[in-house]
Design a protein around this motif. Structure first.
Motif, PDB file in Angstrom:
ATOM      1  N   VAL A 146     -39.178  87.699 -19.372  1.00 27.96           N
ATOM      2  CA  VAL A 146     -39.990  87.400 -18.245  1.00 27.96           C
ATOM      3  C   VAL A 146     -41.274  86.181 -18.841  1.00 27.96           C
ATOM      4  CG1 VAL A 146     -41.811  88.105 -16.144  1.00 27.96           C
ATOM      5  CG2 VAL A 146     -39.018  88.916 -16.909  1.00 27.96           C
ATOM      6  N   LYS A 147     -41.874  86.627 -19.916  1.00 30.34           N
ATOM      7  CA  LYS A 147     -42.647  85.836 -20.519  1.00 30.34           C
ATOM      8  C   LYS A 147     -42.665  84.532 -20.236  1.00 30.34           C
ATOM      9  CE  LYS A 147     -45.375  90.258 -21.488  1.00 30.34           C
ATOM     10  NZ  LYS A 147     -45.116  90.631 -22.722  1.00 30.34           N
ATOM     11  N   GLU A 148     -41.374  84.161 -21.155  1.00 29.27           N
ATOM     12  CA  GLU A 148     -40.793  83.095 -21.522  1.00 29.27           C
ATOM     13  C   GLU A 148     -40.299  82.166 -20.420  1.00 29.27           C
ATOM     14  OE1 GLU A 148     -37.286  83.713 -24.351  1.00 29.27           O
ATOM     15  OE2 GLU A 148     -38.785  83.916 -25.817  1.00 29.27           O
ATOM     16  N   ALA A 149     -40.173  82.482 -19.490  1.00 21.22           N
ATOM     17  CA  ALA A 149     -39.707  81.764 -18.143  1.00 21.22           C
ATOM     18  C   ALA A 149     -41.652  81.097 -17.415  1.00 21.22           C
ATOM     19  CB  ALA A 149     -38.658  82.651 -17.854  1.00 21.22           C
ATOM     20  N   VAL A 150     -42.112  82.226 -17.674  1.00 22.29           N
ATOM     21  CA  VAL A 150     -43.181  82.011 -16.923  1.00 22.29           C
ATOM     22  C   VAL A 150     -44.426  81.113 -17.757  1.00 22.29           C
ATOM     23  CG1 VAL A 150     -45.993  82.774 -15.844  1.00 22.29           C
ATOM     24  CG2 VAL A 150     -43.316  84.120 -15.471  1.00 22.29           C
ATOM     25  N   GLY A 151     -43.893  81.038 -19.218  1.00 23.00           N
ATOM     26  CA  GLY A 151     -44.658  79.872 -19.938  1.00 23.00           C
ATOM     27  C   GLY A 151     -46.516  79.737 -19.755  1.00 23.00           C
ATOM     28  N   GLU A 152     -46.880  81.270 -19.559  1.00 22.49           N
ATOM     29  CA  GLU A 152     -48.543  81.257 -20.023  1.00 22.49           C
ATOM     30  C   GLU A 152     -49.186  82.352 -19.509  1.00 22.49           C
ATOM     31  OE1 GLU A 152     -49.808  79.154 -16.235  1.00 22.49           O
ATOM     32  OE2 GLU A 152     -47.992  78.499 -15.313  1.00 22.49           O
ATOM     33  N   LYS A 153     -49.625  82.617 -19.602  1.00 25.09           N
ATOM     34  CA  LYS A 153     -50.758  84.047 -19.352  1.00 25.09           C
ATOM     35  C   LYS A 153     -50.415  84.410 -18.396  1.00 25.09           C
ATOM     36  CE  LYS A 153     -54.088  86.946 -20.302  1.00 25.09           C
ATOM     37  NZ  LYS A 153     -54.250  87.265 -18.830  1.00 25.09           N
ATOM     38  N   ILE A 154     -49.791  85.988 -17.910  1.00 19.83           N
ATOM     39  CA  ILE A 154     -49.504  86.241 -16.650  1.00 19.83           C
ATOM     40  C   ILE A 154     -50.512  87.452 -16.266  1.00 19.83           C
ATOM     41  CG2 ILE A 154     -48.418  88.624 -15.561  1.00 19.83           C
ATOM     42  CD1 ILE A 154     -46.077  87.884 -16.887  1.00 19.83           C
ATOM     43  N   ASP A 155     -51.701  86.987 -15.101  1.00 18.86           N
ATOM     44  CA  ASP A 155     -52.750  87.777 -15.337  1.00 18.86           C
ATOM     45  C   ASP A 155     -52.640  89.110 -14.314  1.00 18.86           C
ATOM     46  OD1 ASP A 155     -54.602  85.599 -15.990  1.00 18.86           O
ATOM     47  OD2 ASP A 155     -54.068  84.496 -14.993  1.00 18.86           O
ATOM     48  N   ALA A 156     -51.755  88.844 -13.846  1.00 23.17           N
ATOM     49  CA  ALA A 156     -51.922  89.858 -12.869  1.00 23.17           C
ATOM     50  C   ALA A 156     -50.431  90.372 -12.342  1.00 23.17           C
ATOM     51  CB  ALA A 156     -52.079  89.771 -11.279  1.00 23.17           C
ATOM     52  N   VAL A 157     -50.003  91.657 -12.572  1.00 24.90           N
ATOM     53  CA  VAL A 157     -48.660  92.100 -12.338  1.00 24.90           C
ATOM     54  C   VAL A 157     -48.966  92.603 -10.756  1.00 24.90           C
ATOM     55  CG1 VAL A 157     -46.448  93.708 -12.939  1.00 24.90           C
ATOM     56  CG2 VAL A 157     -47.705  92.175 -14.400  1.00 24.90           C
ATOM     57  N   PHE A 158     -48.058  92.700  -9.340  1.00 28.23           N
ATOM     58  CA  PHE A 158     -48.072  93.051  -8.861  1.00 28.23           C
ATOM     59  C   PHE A 158     -46.531  94.301  -8.005  1.00 28.23           C
ATOM     60  CE2 PHE A 158     -49.991  89.314  -8.174  1.00 28.23           C
ATOM     61  CZ  PHE A 158     -51.153  90.078  -7.743  1.00 28.23           C
ATOM     62  N   CYS A 159     -47.076  95.478  -7.964  1.00 25.14           N
ATOM     63  CA  CYS A 159     -45.658  96.471  -7.847  1.00 25.14           C
ATOM     64  C   CYS A 159     -46.177  97.509  -6.718  1.00 25.14           C
ATOM     65  CB  CYS A 159     -45.249  97.240  -9.260  1.00 25.14           C
ATOM     66  SG  CYS A 159     -46.466  97.502  -9.852  1.00 25.14           S
ATOM     67  N   GLY A 160     -45.106  98.423  -6.520  1.00 22.48           N
ATOM     68  CA  GLY A 160     -45.344  99.533  -5.381  1.00 22.48           C
ATOM     69  C   GLY A 160     -46.109 100.586  -5.845  1.00 22.48           C
ATOM     70  N   ASP A 161     -46.589 101.411  -5.100  1.00 19.60           N
ATOM     71  CA  ASP A 161     -47.197 102.374  -6.388  1.00 19.60           C
ATOM     72  C   ASP A 161     -46.485 103.508  -6.161  1.00 19.60           C
ATOM     73  OD1 ASP A 161     -46.105 103.368  -2.902  1.00 19.60           O
ATOM     74  OD2 ASP A 161     -47.781 104.025  -2.433  1.00 19.60           O
TER      75      ASP A 161
END
Length: 333
Positions: free
Chosen positions: A91-106
């Motif tokens: 995932v991080k390689e595909a995004v290629g930059e810092k992931i600031d927020a991860v959204f998910c269900g409660d």
């Protein structure tokens, strides 16, 4: 406003809980990366279908990119720590930059999870899911019909085909059933197209081609707006019969087209209306067929039998036909 956000799920199927999360996540990010999780060894909806749902949902937004994240775990429960670290790297390689927020269900809130372990540098943001889940929907999609988006509903819509010879009440029964189940229907395409010269006795070969193609396209379009069911008044099987009966001049070419459409058509229920009600002369109905209704009804049945399709014969007066059709349709659910 976050620079980069992440939202992931199997979307098997996509439901309104997902939709609400995606909209709110996209609103809070300059770029939102959605990862469609695919279990290659699990029994899931085709990944290309799920990708299309996500694309159609987000194509107007402008800041959303969709990626596949595939794994070989045999079950959802088997997707544990041995997969987590490898997939987080993907995932991080595909995004290629810092992931600031991860959204998910409660449902992930306060739990030891894929997100809490492998996205420690990202802020975890939880959205209320309101009790909607893909697993509940899979148990009985029709019970939770209002929980799935309109773009998903055609995947689950069941098609009911009505066939039979002339004056067996197909058109009336088709409309009555659509009204009874509060859904839509498609009428017989040949009803108007066969009378471009005022009578089907003077049809051109290209009229049969147009009928075959128009009927199939009408079905595809109607599926987009159906409520659990789509009722279909005749199809390529009946057109194939009339090509022979009316001696189509390009029978070979249209026969190949008809057979190709017959092979790709799929119906959850086929109702064949027997010729045991009074013949009503409506428009340009054939007196030849009227004088030997059983013979020509059986010719349509022969084409149906050759296609390998299963069907139910419907007999009796109009009320009895309606009641049988309703009982068989209810049986689909």
């Amino acid at each position: 406003m976050y620079n980069v956000g992440l939202y992931a799920g199997s979307f098997n199927p996509l439901h309104l809980g997902h939709v609400r999360c995606i909209i709110q996540a996209a609103n809070q990010c300059k770029k939102l990366f959605i990862f469609l999780c695919v279990g290659n060894r699990r029994n899931e909806i085709d990944k290309k279908i799920r990708y299309r749902w996500l694309y159609r949902l987000t194509k107007h937004i402008g800041n959303v990119k969709i990626f596949f994240l595939e794994d070989d775990a045999e079950t959802k429960e088997a997707y544990t720590e041995e997969f987590w670290e490898v997939d987080s790297i993907k995932v991080k390689e595909a995004v290629g930059e810092k992931i600031d927020a991860v959204f998910c269900g409660d449902d992930y809130k306060g739990k030891d999870s894929f997100y809490s372990r492998h996205y420690k540098d990202s802020q975890l943001i939880f959205f209320e899911r309101s009790g909607i889940s893909s697993s509940k929907i899979r148990e009985n999609v029709y019970k939770h019909w209002d929980c799935i988006p309109n773009i998903v509903k055609p995947y689950y819509t069941k098609k009911v085909l009505l066939l039979g010879g002339e004056s067996t009440g197909k058109s009336t029964l088709t409309i009555n059933l659509a009204n009874y189940y509060n859904t839509n229907y498609i009428e017989e395409a040949g009803r108007d197209l066969s009378e471009k010269s005022g009578t089907d006795l003077l049809m051109l070969s290209e009229d049969f081609t147009e009928i075959l193609l128009t009927h199939k396209l009408n079905e595809i379009r109607a599926m987009e707006h159906s409520n659990k069911l789509l009722f279909v008044d005749t199809d390529a099987i009946v057109t194939n019969f009339y090509m022979h009966f009316l001696k189509d001049e390009n029978i070979a070419g249209n026969e190949r087209l008809a057979q190709a459409i017959i092979q790709i058509n799929r119906y959850e229920l086929i109702l064949f209306l027997e010729p045991d009600v009074e013949f009503v002369q409506d428009g340009d109905r054939s007196t030849v067929i009227k004088n030997d209704r059983l013979k020509y009804s059986n010719e349509i049945k022969k084409i149906l039998d050759n296609s390998g399709a299963e069907y139910h014969s419907i007999r009796g007066d109009y009320q009895e036909r309606f009641r049988k059709a309703v009982a068989l349709t209810d049986g689909l659910f």
